[in-house]
Design a protein around this motif. Structure first.
Motif, PDB file in Angstrom:
ATOM      1  N   CYS A   1       0.929  -1.268  -0.093  1.00 26.08           N
ATOM      2  CA  CYS A   1       0.018   0.120   0.072  1.00 26.08           C
ATOM      3  C   CYS A   1       0.744   1.311   0.017  1.00 26.08           C
ATOM      4  O   CYS A   1       0.622   2.346  -0.412  1.00 26.08           O
ATOM      5  CB  CYS A   1      -0.960  -0.066   1.225  1.00 26.08           C
ATOM      6  SG  CYS A   1      -2.278  -1.102   1.109  1.00 26.08           S
TER       7      CYS A   1
ATOM      8  N   THR B   1       2.820   8.219   1.065  1.00 31.66           N
ATOM      9  CA  THR B   1       1.632   8.350   0.361  1.00 31.66           C
ATOM     10  C   THR B   1       0.526   7.151   0.792  1.00 31.66           C
ATOM     11  O   THR B   1       1.031   6.346   1.200  1.00 31.66           O
ATOM     12  CB  THR B   1       1.614   8.511  -0.966  1.00 31.66           C
ATOM     13  OG1 THR B   1       2.125   7.142  -1.747  1.00 31.66           O
ATOM     14  CG2 THR B   1       2.505   9.665  -1.982  1.00 31.66           C
TER      15      THR B   1
ATOM     16  N   PRO C   1      -2.469   4.747   0.018  1.00 33.16           N
ATOM     17  CA  PRO C   1      -2.866   4.114  -1.330  1.00 33.16           C
ATOM     18  C   PRO C   1      -4.202   4.712  -1.720  1.00 33.16           C
ATOM     19  O   PRO C   1      -5.238   5.144  -0.954  1.00 33.16           O
ATOM     20  CB  PRO C   1      -2.928   2.711  -0.856  1.00 33.16           C
ATOM     21  CG  PRO C   1      -3.232   2.606   0.618  1.00 33.16           C
ATOM     22  CD  PRO C   1      -2.439   3.858   1.276  1.00 33.16           C
ATOM     23  N   SER C   2      -4.472   4.392  -3.364  1.00 34.76           N
ATOM     24  CA  SER C   2      -5.744   4.968  -3.636  1.00 34.76           C
ATOM     25  C   SER C   2      -6.741   3.688  -3.248  1.00 34.76           C
ATOM     26  O   SER C   2      -6.430   2.765  -2.808  1.00 34.76           O
ATOM     27  CB  SER C   2      -5.797   5.080  -5.114  1.00 34.76           C
ATOM     28  OG  SER C   2      -5.925   4.026  -5.618  1.00 34.76           O
ATOM     29  N   LEU C   3      -7.996   4.246  -3.147  1.00 35.21           N
ATOM     30  CA  LEU C   3      -9.239   3.212  -2.994  1.00 35.21           C
ATOM     31  C   LEU C   3      -9.073   1.921  -3.799  1.00 35.21           C
ATOM     32  O   LEU C   3      -9.609   1.061  -3.453  1.00 35.21           O
ATOM     33  CB  LEU C   3     -10.173   4.029  -2.895  1.00 35.21           C
ATOM     34  CG  LEU C   3     -10.283   4.605  -1.624  1.00 35.21           C
ATOM     35  CD1 LEU C   3     -11.888   5.610  -1.401  1.00 35.21           C
ATOM     36  CD2 LEU C   3     -10.232   4.035  -0.227  1.00 35.21           C
ATOM     37  N   ASN C   4      -8.358   2.432  -5.174  1.00 34.23           N
ATOM     38  CA  ASN C   4      -8.479   1.156  -5.992  1.00 34.23           C
ATOM     39  C   ASN C   4      -7.651  -0.147  -5.352  1.00 34.23           C
ATOM     40  O   ASN C   4      -8.135  -1.204  -5.887  1.00 34.23           O
ATOM     41  CB  ASN C   4      -7.921   1.526  -7.248  1.00 34.23           C
ATOM     42  CG  ASN C   4      -8.783   2.641  -7.983  1.00 34.23           C
ATOM     43  OD1 ASN C   4     -10.185   2.583  -7.995  1.00 34.23           O
ATOM     44  ND2 ASN C   4      -8.551   3.762  -8.485  1.00 34.23           N
TER      45      ASN C   4
ATOM     46  N   CYS D   1      -7.670  -1.055  -2.521  1.00 28.35           N
ATOM     47  CA  CYS D   1      -8.618  -1.578  -1.378  1.00 28.35           C
ATOM     48  C   CYS D   1      -9.575  -2.577  -2.205  1.00 28.35           C
ATOM     49  O   CYS D   1      -9.904  -3.655  -1.769  1.00 28.35           O
ATOM     50  CB  CYS D   1      -9.368  -0.715  -0.806  1.00 28.35           C
ATOM     51  SG  CYS D   1      -8.621   0.616   0.027  1.00 28.35           S
TER      52      CYS D   1
ATOM     53  N   LEU E   1     -15.819   5.884  -4.496  1.00 24.42           N
ATOM     54  CA  LEU E   1     -15.456   5.630  -5.983  1.00 24.42           C
ATOM     55  C   LEU E   1     -16.651   5.680  -6.817  1.00 24.42           C
ATOM     56  O   LEU E   1     -16.335   5.537  -8.340  1.00 24.42           O
ATOM     57  CB  LEU E   1     -14.647   4.105  -6.076  1.00 24.42           C
ATOM     58  CG  LEU E   1     -13.550   3.879  -5.448  1.00 24.42           C
ATOM     59  CD1 LEU E   1     -12.991   2.456  -5.546  1.00 24.42           C
ATOM     60  CD2 LEU E   1     -12.308   4.578  -6.058  1.00 24.42           C
TER      61      LEU E   1
ATOM     62  N   THR F   1     -17.963   7.532 -12.266  1.00 30.93           N
ATOM     63  CA  THR F   1     -17.250   8.490 -11.611  1.00 30.93           C
ATOM     64  C   THR F   1     -17.761   9.820 -11.296  1.00 30.93           C
ATOM     65  O   THR F   1     -17.342  10.428 -10.771  1.00 30.93           O
ATOM     66  CB  THR F   1     -16.097   8.914 -12.635  1.00 30.93           C
ATOM     67  OG1 THR F   1     -16.594   8.687 -13.915  1.00 30.93           O
ATOM     68  CG2 THR F   1     -14.954   7.660 -12.435  1.00 30.93           C
TER      69      THR F   1
ATOM     70  N   PRO G   1     -14.063  11.708  -3.174  1.00 30.15           N
ATOM     71  CA  PRO G   1     -12.840  11.131  -2.444  1.00 30.15           C
ATOM     72  C   PRO G   1     -13.076  11.233  -1.016  1.00 30.15           C
ATOM     73  O   PRO G   1     -13.438  11.922  -0.382  1.00 30.15           O
ATOM     74  CB  PRO G   1     -11.804  11.953  -3.188  1.00 30.15           C
ATOM     75  CG  PRO G   1     -12.381  12.741  -4.190  1.00 30.15           C
ATOM     76  CD  PRO G   1     -13.944  12.797  -4.196  1.00 30.15           C
TER      77      PRO G   1
ATOM     78  N   GLN H   1     -11.486  11.736   2.577  1.00 27.15           N
ATOM     79  CA  GLN H   1     -10.616  12.471   2.940  1.00 27.15           C
ATOM     80  C   GLN H   1     -10.092  11.903   4.375  1.00 27.15           C
ATOM     81  O   GLN H   1     -10.253  12.251   5.416  1.00 27.15           O
ATOM     82  CB  GLN H   1     -11.229  13.941   3.556  1.00 27.15           C
ATOM     83  CG  GLN H   1     -11.767  14.676   2.231  1.00 27.15           C
ATOM     84  CD  GLN H   1     -11.126  15.559   1.266  1.00 27.15           C
ATOM     85  OE1 GLN H   1      -9.943  15.914   1.950  1.00 27.15           O
ATOM     86  NE2 GLN H   1     -11.519  15.544   0.227  1.00 27.15           N
ATOM     87  N   TRP H   2      -8.931  11.278   4.308  1.00 28.92           N
ATOM     88  CA  TRP H   2      -8.141  10.755   5.119  1.00 28.92           C
ATOM     89  C   TRP H   2      -7.612  11.899   6.015  1.00 28.92           C
ATOM     90  O   TRP H   2      -7.104  12.750   5.505  1.00 28.92           O
ATOM     91  CB  TRP H   2      -6.955   9.694   4.810  1.00 28.92           C
ATOM     92  CG  TRP H   2      -7.294   8.571   3.872  1.00 28.92           C
ATOM     93  CD1 TRP H   2      -7.253   8.514   2.677  1.00 28.92           C
ATOM     94  CD2 TRP H   2      -7.803   7.240   4.409  1.00 28.92           C
ATOM     95  NE1 TRP H   2      -7.776   7.064   2.111  1.00 28.92           N
ATOM     96  CE2 TRP H   2      -8.099   6.531   3.345  1.00 28.92           C
ATOM     97  CE3 TRP H   2      -8.507   6.772   5.507  1.00 28.92           C
ATOM     98  CZ2 TRP H   2      -8.968   5.301   3.368  1.00 28.92           C
ATOM     99  CZ3 TRP H   2      -8.830   5.780   5.624  1.00 28.92           C
ATOM    100  CH2 TRP H   2      -9.071   4.830   4.654  1.00 28.92           C
TER     101      TRP H   2
END
Ligand code: HEC
Ligand code: HEC
Ligand code: HEC
Ligand code: HEC
Ligand code: HEC
Ligand code: HEC
Length: 400
Positions: free
Chosen positions: A245, A256, A258-261, A263, A284, A295, A300, A302-303
C-alpha cells in the motif's frame, strides 16, 4: 423492574452485546462514524428514548422525533443500523455498560490529570524552564539581602568616621518618603543590572532552544479516520506488506496513502455488506449491484493526515527506508498492532538529530556511496567533476 424508572441493566452482559453490535461505528470516548456514546448516554438521558433509538432509530426519524432528527442531521444523515433483534433488557444492559465504562474512563482521566502524552514529552523542558526561573528568583533574593547588609555596613563605616549627623538624616528621611528609593538605588548598582541582563539572556536563550527542539510536537496524535480501516487487521493479522500500500516510501520522498482502488482488489468481494466498505464504494462511485463505476458520483475520501513535518524541513522516505535500510516501525512504531494509527515518534528536530548521531550509514554495496568514492578518486586525480556526477540529475534532488 427496579423501584426507579431507570432500567437496571447488567453491565457485564452489556459489554458483549456492545462489542458485537456497536464498536464498528461508536467509541465511548471519541467520535467515530457515530457520536461518542459516553457523553451521549449520561445519567440524564431518558432511557425510554434511548431504547427506542437503539432498537429502531429509523422509526423515530420517520415519526419526526425532534431529538432524533437533530442527531440524524448532525451526522450528515449517516444513518445508524436498526437493532430490532435487541430486547429492552439487552438495551438496558448495553446502556449500563456504556455508563460504567464512561465513568471509569472519566475517573481515570481525573486521576491522571490534564497531562497528555505530548505534555509528558515536553515535561523535562518545562522543568528546565521552571528550574531556571527558580534559580533567578533565589539569586535575586540573595542579592537583595546582600545589598541590605552592604548598606548597613557602609552606614556603620560612615558613622565611625564621625560625620555630622545632619548629613545622614536627609537620606534616611528620603527613604521614608520615597517608596521607590530602594529600587532606584538598585538600578544604580551596575553589578545587579548586569546580573539581570545576563539572567534575561540565559532564560530567553534556553526558552528558544527548547522551543526549536520541540517545534510541533504532536506525539500520540490519533485522529478518527473517515473509514474504520485497521492496520492491526490488514498489516498485522493478514500480514499484508507495508509496501503493498505504501510502495512510494521505497521510491521517493513521500510514503503516500494508497488509492481506494488498491482496497478494491479485495473489497470488491470481501465484506461487501459492511457499511464501512460501502464508504469505499460511495467514494469511488461504485455500485455493488451492477458492479459498475459511475465517476460522476465519486466523492474522494479525506483521510486525516497524522504525520506532518513543517514545510521548512525536508524529509525523504527512500533515503531512510531504502538507502539506510531502516524499518518503518523504528519511526512509526508497531503499526501492525494499531487499530487506528497514531503518531509514535515526536518528529522533532531533536529526534532527527539524535538518530543521525547514533545510526551508522549503510555504505557497503550501496550505489550512492560507491559513486561518491569514484567521485572522490576523480577529485584526487584532479579531473573535472560535474554536478551531474554528484547526483544533480536525480529528480528528487530538485522536486519535492
Ligand atoms: C453502522 C454504524 C452504527 C452502528 C453499528 C451503531 N450506530 Fe449508533 N449511531 C450511528 C450514527 C451515524 C449515529 C448518528 C445519528 C445518525 O446519523 O443516524 C448514531 C447515533 C447513536 C446514538 C445517539 C447519540 C446521541 O447523540 O444522542 C446512540 C445512543 C447510539 N447511536 C447507540 C448505538 C448503540 C448502543 C449501538 C449498538 C447496539 C449502535 N449505536 C450501533 C451509527 C451506528
Ligand atoms: C491495505 C493497505 C495498507 C497496508 C498494508 C498498510 N497501510 Fe498504512 N495506511 C493505509 C491507509 C488507507 C492509511 C490512511 C488511514 C489511516 O491513517 O489509518 C494508512 C496510514 C498509515 C500511516 C499514517 C499516515 C499519516 O497520515 O501520517 C502510517 C505511518 C502507515 N500507514 C504505516 C504503515 C506501515 C508501517 C505498514 C506496514 C506495517 C502499513 N502502513 C501497511 C493503508 C495501508
Ligand atoms: C489483500 C486484501 C485486502 C486489501 C487490499 C484490503 N482489505 Fe480490508 N479487509 C480484508 C479482509 C479479508 C477483511 C475482513 C476480515 C474479516 O473477515 O473480518 C477486511 C476488512 C476490512 C474492514 C472492516 C470491515 C468490517 O465491517 O468488518 C475495513 C473497514 C477495511 N477492510 C477497509 C479497507 C481499506 C480502506 C482498504 C484499502 C486501503 C482495504 N481494506 C484493503 C482484505 C483486504
Ligand atoms: C526515519 C524515520 C522514518 C521511517 C524509517 C519511515 N518513516 Fe514514514 N514518516 C516519517 C516522517 C518524519 C513523516 C512525516 C513526513 C512529512 O510530513 O513530510 C512520515 C510520514 C509517513 C506517511 C504519511 C505520508 C507522507 O509521506 O508524508 C506514511 C504513510 C508513512 N510515513 C509510511 C511509512 C512506511 C510504510 C514506512 C516503511 C516503508 C516508513 N514510513 C518509514 C518518518 C519515517
Ligand atoms: C531511525 C534513525 C533516523 C531518524 C529518526 C531520522 N534519520 Fe535521517 N538519516 C538516517 C540515516 C541512517 C541516514 C543516512 C542514509 C544514507 O546512508 O544516505 C539519514 C540521512 C538523512 C538525510 C540525508 C543526509 C545526506 O547525506 O545528505 C537527511 C536530509 C535526513 N536524514 C533527514 C532527516 C529528518 C528531517 C529527520 C527527522 C524528521 C530524520 N532524518 C530522522 C537515520 C535517521
Ligand atoms: C536540477 C534540477 C532538476 C532536476 C534534476 C529535475 N528537474 Fe524537473 N524541473 C526542474 C525545474 C526548475 C522545473 C520547472 C521549470 C519551469 O517551471 O519552467 C522542472 C519541471 C518539471 C516538470 C514540469 C512540471 C510542471 O508542472 O510543468 C516535470 C514533469 C519534471 N520537471 C519532471 C522531472 C523528472 C521526472 C526528473 C528526473 C528524471 C526531473 N524533473 C529532474 C528542475 C529539475
Amino acid at each position: 423492574m427496579g423501584l426507579t424508572a431507570r432500567a437496571q441493566g447488567d453491565a457485564a452482559k452489556g459489554e458483549a452485546l456492545y462489542k458485537a453490535n456497536c464498536t464498528s461505528c461508536h467509541k465511548i470516548d471519541q467520535r467515530m462514524t457515530g457520536p461518542a456514546l459516553g457523553p451521549a448516554i449520561t445519567s440524564e438521558t431518558d432511557d425510554k428514548w434511548l431504547t427506542k433509538w437503539i432498537q429502531n432509530n429509523q422509526a423515530l426519524i420517520a415519526a419526526k422525533d425532534p431529538k432524533a432528527l437533530k442527531i440524524y442531521n448532525e451526522y450528515n444523515q449517516a444513518g445508524m443500523n436498526t437493532f430490532t433483534n435487541l430486547s429492552d433488557g439487552d438495551v438496558a444492559n448495553i446502556i449500563a455498560y456504556v455508563r460504567t465504562e464512561w465513568k471509569t474512563m472519566q475517573d481515570d482521566a481525573a486521576k491522571k490529570g490534564p497531562a497528555t502524552g505530548a505534555a509528558a514529552e515536553s515535561g523535562p523542558s518545562s522543568a528546565l524552564i521552571f528550574g531556571l526561573i527558580g534559580v533567578i528568583i533565589v539569586a535575586f533574593i540573595v542579592i537583595l539581602v546582600l545589598n541590605k547588609v552592604i548598606g548597613t555596613m557602609e552606614r556603620l563605616v560612615l558613622k565611625r568616621k564621625d560625620l555630622p549627623a545632619e548629613e545622614l538624616e536627609p537620606e534616611t528621611e528620603e527613604v521614608a518618603v520615597d517608596k521607590f528609593a530602594t529600587v532606584k538605588r538598585l538600578a544604580k548598582n551596575k553589578k545587579l543590572v548586569f546580573f539581570f541582563i545576563l539572567a534575561g539572556t540565559v532564560a530567553l536563550g534556553s526558552w528558544s532552544w527548547v522551543t526549536m527542539w520541540n517545534t510541533n510536537v504532536h506525539q500520540g496524535y490519533q485522529p478518527v479516520q473517515p473509514i474504520a480501516y485497521s492496520h492491526e487487521l490488514h498489516a498485522g493479522v493478514m500480514k499484508i506488506n507495508c509496501q503493498y500500500c505504501h510502495s512510494s516510501a521505497y521510491k521517493g520522498r513521500n510514503a503516500t496513502i494508497p488509492s481506494l482502488n488498491v482496497c478494491m482488489n479485495c473489497h470488491k468481494v470481501v465484506k461487501t455488506e459492511s457499511p464501512e466498505i460501502h464508504k469505499i464504494y460511495d467514494a469511488l462511485g461504485y455500485d455493488p449491484q451492477t458492479q459498475k463505476y459511475d465517476t460522476t458520483k465519486a466523492r474522494p475520501i479525506q483521510w486525516v493526515r497524522i504525520h506532518n513535518l513543517p514545510d521548512f524541513a525536508y524529509f525523504n522516505h527512500s533515503q531512510h527506508v531504502k538507502v539506510a535500510g531502516i524499518e518503518c516501525q523504528r519511526c512509526h512504531g508497531p503499526v501492525q498492532t494499531m487499530k487506528e494509527v497514531y503518531q509514535y515518534s515526536p518528529l522533532t528536530m531533536k529526534w532527527c538529530i539524535q538518530c543521525h548521531k547514533r545510526t551508522e550509514t549503510n555504505y557497503k554495496g550501496n550505489a550512492y556511496y560507491e559513486n561518491m568514492i569514484q567521485v572522490h578518486d576523480r577529485i584526487k586525480r584532479g579531473e573535472k567533476v560535474t554536478a551531474a556526477a554528484l547526483g544533480g540529475l536525480d529528480c528528487a534532488r530538485c522536486h519535492y
